[in-house]
Design a protein around this motif. Sequence first.
Motif, PDB file in Angstrom:
ATOM      1  N   ARG A 208    -158.149 -55.885-104.630  1.00 63.02           N
ATOM      2  CA  ARG A 208    -159.005 -54.776-104.223  1.00 63.02           C
ATOM      3  C   ARG A 208    -160.000 -55.291-103.203  1.00 63.02           C
ATOM      4  O   ARG A 208    -160.306 -56.484-103.159  1.00 63.02           O
ATOM      5  CB  ARG A 208    -159.703 -54.114-105.408  1.00 63.02           C
ATOM      6  CG  ARG A 208    -160.368 -55.013-106.386  1.00 63.02           C
ATOM      7  CD  ARG A 208    -160.821 -54.230-107.624  1.00 63.02           C
ATOM      8  NE  ARG A 208    -160.523 -54.961-108.841  1.00 63.02           N
ATOM      9  CZ  ARG A 208    -160.680 -54.482-110.062  1.00 63.02           C
ATOM     10  NH1 ARG A 208    -161.150 -53.279-110.257  1.00 63.02           N
ATOM     11  NH2 ARG A 208    -160.362 -55.202-111.125  1.00 63.02           N
ATOM     12  N   PRO A 234    -156.618 -50.685-103.546  1.00 64.61           N
ATOM     13  CA  PRO A 234    -157.908 -50.003-103.691  1.00 64.61           C
ATOM     14  C   PRO A 234    -158.942 -50.576-102.727  1.00 64.61           C
ATOM     15  O   PRO A 234    -159.152 -51.788-102.667  1.00 64.61           O
ATOM     16  CB  PRO A 234    -158.299 -50.292-105.143  1.00 64.61           C
ATOM     17  CG  PRO A 234    -157.026 -50.684-105.822  1.00 64.61           C
ATOM     18  CD  PRO A 234    -156.208 -51.366-104.782  1.00 64.61           C
ATOM     19  N   ALA A 250    -157.864 -51.873-111.414  1.00 61.90           N
ATOM     20  CA  ALA A 250    -158.258 -51.444-110.076  1.00 61.90           C
ATOM     21  C   ALA A 250    -157.826 -50.001-109.851  1.00 61.90           C
ATOM     22  O   ALA A 250    -156.740 -49.591-110.224  1.00 61.90           O
ATOM     23  CB  ALA A 250    -157.630 -52.350-109.036  1.00 61.90           C
ATOM     24  N   THR A 252    -157.989 -46.750-106.749  1.00 58.22           N
ATOM     25  CA  THR A 252    -158.229 -46.444-105.340  1.00 58.22           C
ATOM     26  C   THR A 252    -159.401 -45.474-105.209  1.00 58.22           C
ATOM     27  O   THR A 252    -159.468 -44.477-105.933  1.00 58.22           O
ATOM     28  CB  THR A 252    -156.973 -45.810-104.710  1.00 58.22           C
ATOM     29  OG1 THR A 252    -155.889 -46.730-104.858  1.00 58.22           O
ATOM     30  CG2 THR A 252    -157.200 -45.505-103.243  1.00 58.22           C
TER      31      THR A 252
END
Length: 253
Positions: A208, A234, A250, A252
């Motif tokens: 991420r 993300p 994680a 988005t």
Amino acid sequence: MRVIMLGGLGAFPTADEGCCGFLIEHSGQRVLIDPGYGTLAGLQARMPAAGIDAVYVSHGHPDHCADLQPLLRVRVLTDRSGPALPVYAPVGSLGPLLAIDEPGMLDPAYELREFEPGAELSVGGLRATTWSLPHWVPNAGVRFEADGSTVAWTGDTGPSPDLVVLARDVDLLIAEATYADEMPERHAGYLSTAAEVGRYAAEAGARRVVLAHRWPGTDPETLLTAARQAYDGPVSVAAPGLTVDLDEPATTT
């Protein structure tokens, strides 16, 4: 491990937001990273200044370290018997900042632990591996690790193959992205775009990404759009209070 952004801007703060310092919390330790302009107020809204266990500064530009000085003032002027705060920074980078107060006043408040970028360190219980990354002054990008969690921070940097190494398989990459996809000529080689971050984050397999250090007034959506041209994981834009808990999946944003 939890990461809390104290601001998201580069260059200078605005009435609403400070520069892009952040906190890493892990196993009861709190490490403050790059306390630039406007970060101390957000920090003190969350905890007393005495609650910080260590400070890491990537380089000596004031939008990355200026609020270290009032942080040390708070600590020493409210409790002179408190422990000295370990402060990690590249050799010589904090000299001008630490010299602006009356001689000796801040000395009990900190213990300066200077290093050459490329060194390996222990910072507030975190293992830190550093890289020398291109900027106008010595800049130490860093990867923090503890108990299987990893956070990388670029500081300010132009293009470098070491960025992929820094970000390889990291749980969270916090990357300087001053611009979206066009770099002014005067900053070429010394700062990054969100589009560039997206490309090396994808190559590195970063899980991420948080885009930080945006130029004041820049629409965050333009940074997200640029980064997503190459990176499909993300991705968020740093803003005060943005929190990433690495123990959670994680998502988005």
